[in-house]
Design an enzyme around this catalytic site. Structure first.
Site, PDB file in Angstrom:
ATOM      1  N   ASN A 107      42.769  33.957  52.162  1.00  0.00           N
ATOM      2  CA  ASN A 107      41.876  34.433  53.226  1.00  0.00           C
ATOM      3  C   ASN A 107      40.644  33.539  53.250  1.00  0.00           C
ATOM      4  O   ASN A 107      39.755  33.695  52.415  1.00  0.00           O
ATOM      5  CB  ASN A 107      41.483  35.895  52.963  1.00  0.00           C
ATOM      6  N   GLU A 155      35.527  43.710  54.952  1.00  0.00           N
ATOM      7  CA  GLU A 155      34.371  43.155  55.685  1.00  0.00           C
ATOM      8  C   GLU A 155      34.397  43.609  57.144  1.00  0.00           C
ATOM      9  O   GLU A 155      33.351  43.837  57.753  1.00  0.00           O
ATOM     10  CB  GLU A 155      34.374  41.618  55.562  1.00  0.00           C
ATOM     11  N   GLU A 202      42.567  46.102  47.830  1.00  0.00           N
ATOM     12  CA  GLU A 202      41.394  45.287  47.527  1.00  0.00           C
ATOM     13  C   GLU A 202      40.204  46.195  47.224  1.00  0.00           C
ATOM     14  O   GLU A 202      39.516  46.649  48.149  1.00  0.00           O
ATOM     15  CB  GLU A 202      41.044  44.407  48.730  1.00  0.00           C
ATOM     16  N   HIS A 209      40.434  44.395  56.843  1.00  0.00           N
ATOM     17  CA  HIS A 209      39.723  43.838  55.683  1.00  0.00           C
ATOM     18  C   HIS A 209      38.427  44.621  55.491  1.00  0.00           C
ATOM     19  O   HIS A 209      37.792  45.054  56.469  1.00  0.00           O
ATOM     20  CB  HIS A 209      39.436  42.348  55.909  1.00  0.00           C
ATOM     21  N   LYS A 223      38.311  33.484  55.387  1.00  0.00           N
ATOM     22  CA  LYS A 223      37.142  34.121  56.031  1.00  0.00           C
ATOM     23  C   LYS A 223      36.560  33.144  57.058  1.00  0.00           C
ATOM     24  O   LYS A 223      37.313  32.366  57.649  1.00  0.00           O
ATOM     25  CB  LYS A 223      36.116  34.545  54.991  1.00  0.00           C
ATOM     26  N   SER A 278      38.562  38.737  43.611  1.00  0.00           N
ATOM     27  CA  SER A 278      38.205  37.745  42.589  1.00  0.00           C
ATOM     28  C   SER A 278      39.416  37.221  41.816  1.00  0.00           C
ATOM     29  O   SER A 278      39.324  36.964  40.617  1.00  0.00           O
ATOM     30  CB  SER A 278      37.130  38.305  41.645  1.00  0.00           C
ATOM     31  N   GLY A 313      34.704  39.079  46.065  1.00  0.00           N
ATOM     32  CA  GLY A 313      33.642  38.078  46.083  1.00  0.00           C
ATOM     33  C   GLY A 313      32.568  38.314  45.036  1.00  0.00           C
ATOM     34  O   GLY A 313      31.493  37.713  45.097  1.00  0.00           O
TER      35      GLY A 313
HETATM   36  C1  PEP Z   1      39.191  38.737  50.130  1.00  0.00           C
HETATM   37  O1  PEP Z   1      38.391  38.235  50.896  1.00  0.00           O
HETATM   38  O2  PEP Z   1      40.144  39.386  50.591  1.00  0.00           O
HETATM   39  C2  PEP Z   1      38.998  38.549  48.692  1.00  0.00           C
HETATM   40  C3  PEP Z   1      39.797  39.168  47.863  1.00  0.00           C
HETATM   41  O3  PEP Z   1      37.967  37.732  48.313  1.00  0.00           O
HETATM   42  P1  PEP Z   1      37.694  37.161  46.823  1.00  0.00           P
HETATM   43  O4  PEP Z   1      39.002  36.597  46.330  1.00  0.00           O
HETATM   44  O5  PEP Z   1      36.647  36.120  47.009  1.00  0.00           O
HETATM   45  O6  PEP Z   1      37.247  38.305  45.979  1.00  0.00           O
END
Ligand code: PEP
Length: 246
Positions: free
Chosen positions: A11, A97, A163, A95, A13, A208, A169
């Site tokens: 992803n 976000e 998630e 997601h 973003k 992460s 992040g």
């Molecule tokens: C994501 O954006 O779906 C995500 C898991 O980000 P990160 O791997 O940076 O935690």
């Protein structure tokens, strides 16, 4: 239960211009050897045509969001048919976000997932609890309620990404056991919705993930891959994650 093929879903973003995306894809083509995992790049929609042209064969692409409508007067939106036309296989919906910054509800996420399926895309439906919920120990009921709402009327051609918001992040990763706990609960809920087909559906973990933790997370019996944000931007990390899954 035979495990479905592992999916390493990236992803990006809101990162990478079309030029940067093509350069990334060229660099990947020079250093990537296919492993056991399927690789898919969820990029900004404008990057997809160039990526599709440049990525090594067999690497899939997808969008990060779509409209819940098929077509028409929805300025700024992108439809499932548009993503499909430039070669997308997947689209991320719900997601955290989008839920947090754009107020997306479970009902809207479900409408997007249904629209994705009618347009020939596989939705990757994201769910997961915030830190407050986790601290109260309510992660399973919270996430399952979100999942059921986000899959209302959605068919079985779906990928679910668990998630936990506190792990996205932040550098704070759920343990492999935490990921498996939710993956089991999600699969049981998928079984209620879709019957035995649920055993072949992919439940991903996201939060992460990086080259040094992906293997232990994806080795969990009910975890079938990862959705990766930060570590998806550098080719070396993607090659590292792909190799760790071999
Ligand atoms: C994501 O954006 O779906 C995500 C898991 O980000 P990160 O791997 O940076 O935690």
């Amino acid at each position: 239960m035979t495990k479905p093929r592992t999916l390493l879903a990236l992803n990006w973003k809101m990162n990478k211009t079309p030029t940067e995306a093509k350069n990334w894809a060229r660099e990947l083509a020079g250093s990537f050897t296919r492993g056991t995992a399927e690789l898919a790049v969820m990029a900004p929609a404008i990057d997809l045509p160039g990526l599709k042209e440049t990525l090594p064969g067999g690497v899939d692409v997808g969008g990060q969001d779509i409209s819940p409508h098929e077509s028409g007067a929805y300025t700024g939106e992108i439809s499932a048919a548009m993503l499909r036309d430039v070669g997308a296989t997947y689209v991320v919906v719900g997601h955290s976000e989008r839920r947090e910054y754009h107020g997306e509800t479970d009902a809207l996420v479900a409408a997007k997932a249904r629209q994705a399926q009618s347009g020939g895309l596989t939705p990757i439906v994201c769910v997961g609890e915030g830190l407050d919920v986790r601290e109260r120990g309510e992660q399973v009921p919270y996430t399952l309620a979100q999942l059921r709402g986000s899959l209302e009327g959605v068919g079985e051609n779906v990928v679910v990404a668990y998630e936990p918001v506190w792990a996205i992040g932040t550098g704070r990763t759920a343990t492999a056991d935490d990921a498996e706990e939710l993956a089991v609960a999600i699969r049981d809920a998928l079984r209620e919705l879709y019957g035995d087909v649920a055993d072949g559906l992919r439940v991903l973990y996201g939060g992460s993930v990086k080259p040094d933790n992906i293997a232990s997370i994806c080795a969990q019996p009910n975890v079938n891959g990862a959705l990766v944000g930060g570590a998806s931007l550098k080719v070396a990390d993607v090659v590292g994650m792909n190799d760790a899954l071999k």
